[in-house]
Design a protein around this motif. Sequence first.
Motif, PDB file in Angstrom:
ATOM      1  N   ALA A  91      11.485 -20.052  60.616  1.00 52.07           N
ATOM      2  CA  ALA A  91      11.810 -21.276  61.352  1.00 52.07           C
ATOM      3  C   ALA A  91      12.547 -22.263  60.455  1.00 52.07           C
ATOM      4  O   ALA A  91      13.522 -22.908  60.872  1.00 52.07           O
ATOM      5  N   ASP A  92      12.091 -22.384  59.202  1.00 48.14           N
ATOM      6  CA  ASP A  92      12.786 -23.236  58.239  1.00 48.14           C
ATOM      7  C   ASP A  92      14.212 -22.743  58.019  1.00 48.14           C
ATOM      8  O   ASP A  92      15.160 -23.527  57.939  1.00 48.14           O
ATOM      9  N   ARG A  93      14.340 -21.438  57.880  1.00 55.34           N
ATOM     10  CA  ARG A  93      15.616 -20.830  57.515  1.00 55.34           C
ATOM     11  C   ARG A  93      16.628 -20.893  58.664  1.00 55.34           C
ATOM     12  O   ARG A  93      17.808 -21.174  58.452  1.00 55.34           O
ATOM     13  N   TYR A  94      16.173 -20.634  59.876  1.00 51.88           N
ATOM     14  CA  TYR A  94      17.088 -20.498  61.000  1.00 51.88           C
ATOM     15  C   TYR A  94      17.101 -21.691  61.948  1.00 51.88           C
ATOM     16  O   TYR A  94      17.966 -21.768  62.825  1.00 51.88           O
ATOM     17  N   GLY A  95      16.114 -22.567  61.821  1.00 56.74           N
ATOM     18  CA  GLY A  95      16.150 -23.781  62.620  1.00 56.74           C
ATOM     19  C   GLY A  95      15.634 -23.641  64.023  1.00 56.74           C
ATOM     20  O   GLY A  95      16.274 -24.093  64.982  1.00 56.74           O
ATOM     21  N   PHE A  96      14.454 -23.017  64.205  1.00 62.54           N
ATOM     22  CA  PHE A  96      13.830 -22.984  65.531  1.00 62.54           C
ATOM     23  C   PHE A  96      12.437 -23.587  65.473  1.00 62.54           C
ATOM     24  O   PHE A  96      11.822 -23.665  64.408  1.00 62.54           O
ATOM     25  N   ILE A  97      11.942 -24.033  66.622  1.00 68.84           N
ATOM     26  CA  ILE A  97      10.586 -24.560  66.737  1.00 68.84           C
ATOM     27  C   ILE A  97       9.654 -23.398  67.068  1.00 68.84           C
ATOM     28  O   ILE A  97       9.917 -22.621  67.993  1.00 68.84           O
ATOM     29  N   LEU A  98       8.578 -23.259  66.307  1.00 63.96           N
ATOM     30  CA  LEU A  98       7.645 -22.138  66.446  1.00 63.96           C
ATOM     31  C   LEU A  98       6.397 -22.596  67.195  1.00 63.96           C
ATOM     32  O   LEU A  98       5.755 -23.579  66.804  1.00 63.96           O
ATOM     33  N   VAL A  99       6.046 -21.881  68.252  1.00 62.77           N
ATOM     34  CA  VAL A  99       4.866 -22.203  69.066  1.00 62.77           C
ATOM     35  C   VAL A  99       3.887 -21.041  68.957  1.00 62.77           C
ATOM     36  O   VAL A  99       4.241 -19.892  69.223  1.00 62.77           O
ATOM     37  N   ALA A 100       2.637 -21.337  68.568  1.00 62.13           N
ATOM     38  CA  ALA A 100       1.626 -20.296  68.371  1.00 62.13           C
ATOM     39  C   ALA A 100       0.395 -20.601  69.219  1.00 62.13           C
ATOM     40  O   ALA A 100      -0.496 -21.342  68.800  1.00 62.13           O
ATOM     41  N   PRO A 101       0.315 -20.040  70.424  1.00 64.12           N
ATOM     42  CA  PRO A 101      -0.869 -20.251  71.266  1.00 64.12           C
ATOM     43  C   PRO A 101      -2.071 -19.453  70.747  1.00 64.12           C
ATOM     44  O   PRO A 101      -1.923 -18.441  70.059  1.00 64.12           O
ATOM     45  N   TYR A 102      -3.247 -19.913  71.124  1.00 64.70           N
ATOM     46  CA  TYR A 102      -4.497 -19.207  70.826  1.00 64.70           C
ATOM     47  C   TYR A 102      -5.188 -18.948  72.158  1.00 64.70           C
ATOM     48  O   TYR A 102      -5.301 -19.850  72.990  1.00 64.70           O
ATOM     49  N   ILE A 103      -5.666 -17.727  72.375  1.00 68.21           N
ATOM     50  CA  ILE A 103      -6.281 -17.410  73.661  1.00 68.21           C
ATOM     51  C   ILE A 103      -7.487 -18.299  73.948  1.00 68.21           C
ATOM     52  O   ILE A 103      -7.789 -18.614  75.095  1.00 68.21           O
ATOM     53  N   THR A 104      -8.189 -18.735  72.920  1.00 66.82           N
ATOM     54  CA  THR A 104      -9.280 -19.731  72.979  1.00 66.82           C
ATOM     55  C   THR A 104     -10.526 -19.207  73.681  1.00 66.82           C
ATOM     56  O   THR A 104     -11.608 -19.217  73.111  1.00 66.82           O
ATOM     57  N   SER A 105     -10.409 -18.760  74.924  1.00 68.26           N
ATOM     58  CA  SER A 105     -11.537 -18.151  75.634  1.00 68.26           C
ATOM     59  C   SER A 105     -10.964 -17.179  76.655  1.00 68.26           C
ATOM     60  O   SER A 105      -9.783 -17.242  76.992  1.00 68.26           O
ATOM     61  N   TYR A 106     -11.822 -16.285  77.161  1.00 67.15           N
ATOM     62  CA  TYR A 106     -11.295 -15.234  78.030  1.00 67.15           C
ATOM     63  C   TYR A 106     -12.413 -14.626  78.855  1.00 67.15           C
ATOM     64  O   TYR A 106     -13.603 -14.780  78.557  1.00 67.15           O
TER      65      TYR A 106
END
Length: 573
Positions: A91-106
Amino acid sequence: MSNVSFNWIRRVAMPALTISIALMLPSLPVSAGQTDSYTLPQQSYNQSRAREYKVYVPDNIQSPAPMVMALHGCKQTNNDVLNDWGLKAAADRYGFILVAPYITSYDGLRNQNCWGFWFEQHRHQGAGEVEDLHQIALAVESNYAIDSQRRYITGLSSGGAMAVIAAVAHNEYWAAAAPAAGIPYGEDAASVSLSGQCPGSATFHSLARVVSDMDAELDDAYPIPLMVLQNKNDCTVIKASADLIRDAHLKAFGDPAFDTPAEAEAESVTCSPYYQNNYGCIRTRYTQNGTSGSRSLVETVYFDGPLATPNSQDTDHGHYWVGGEQGSNGKWALRVGPSYPDIIWSFFSAHSRDGSAPEGFPIITLIGDNPMSVALNTSFTDPGATAEDAEDGSVSVTADCSSVNASAVGTYSCVYTATDSDTNVTTAERQVDVKDPNAPTETCEQVTASPSAHISAGRAYAGGSYNLRTYANGDDVDIGGSFDSWSSVLLYEGDPGQWFASEPAACSGNGGGDPFVCQDWNASNLSHNMASRAYYAGGYYSTGGDDYLGAFPGGYAWVKETSEGVFEKGQCQ
């Protein structure tokens, strides 16, 4: 040796602006951006749940920026994605915003933290987990300036399966998707090999059924590009799964005259970049008309990767994300191999939703190893580099290797420069190490720690029955129980990364010879016996010292090694 595209990169818009994108390698770069934490509240639609997610935003990012959503696999969390996958550095190198979801519960019966790709309620637009992911993406867009033509999604294992589902259920939203060890749309749990054996085995729906399920869900004609990444030796998600994803995507979106791999294949190339070992990786492009000049409909990245990984929590079934040099050997994550972050981004950056090319800087790819080793007093030949610009296509690269002196041991560099039509300039550097092949390679480092700590640091690995024993990774010597976090064991480093229970011969003469260093263990009598620190003769006795330790295998005792192969009862002073 390593093979990565970027060692040191500077991008400038001439004549005055200079932006530092990456730090000096091979040390791992420190991410320069900011990570924000959020929770998506439970929504009103069926099977929604509250979902935690994190957003990483690099410094000096252009606005609006591309977005990449990355989904963890089973027994992982979004922290593993952020810490181990090399995506923050990308993301630093290429310039994108990184989104990392967590399943949290299921809901339902599933392994820890698995996305529920095999549950009907979680794979259709407007409900369940796939809709929660869509809502997370929309929430990100409300807080950050996101380029609506450059929304991308990737993931590993169950996260890869959900990336496939997102590409089908919301192909009106995402621009492209890249599942790693993913599962075809609409599959059952039987599509994953759960036997714990290698090679793995699984059952799949027919190609016709997968395509029918996809057609029933699709509500947009957009032929969403898909990159399928697969270790051919994966025993958990087997290669047949990747083949079926590819084949179904070609049938669902391809021209009837070009809807099989043989008809749609446009070109195959060696995967680049990679870190240390490419594992025979081949990247193949499939297009809607089978010509190399067309936009990709499907790309496959197939390689012959290892089964075992350094992390003791893995299953050693060849099932992992490959983070490249900026990645880590985390849970189901490996550094060595084709660099997923760079390969996936090269695919994403070429496939905006509307086909437009973003403004940006040329991307330089180094050919060959970086750092590169050259034997003393041999000729040096620069392997060269290539450059691609989203607006201009292929861009020429100039190289300056004038500092390299192959007649003197040392570290030198080649500097590469590429300029696009807007006078944006990218530079990259290759480290060239001139080494004496007759010089000793052993580091002769010494580290004293418990067996458990040696495993965590990668100096040893768990093995034996139920992984209860610890073995030094250099000579495979048993150094105690893998559960032992209190004993002290001395290991010696030979070649970098190789650790031995006995001092390597090349190190034994250093400084006139090191005195014997006492080591001690607090373990069960049975453990001492199995490690040859004790023997049984109607009771347990220390080997060499013949001290009585006790009559029962489950009894614990301190044992110290006072000289080579001589063990006595007690602790080192």
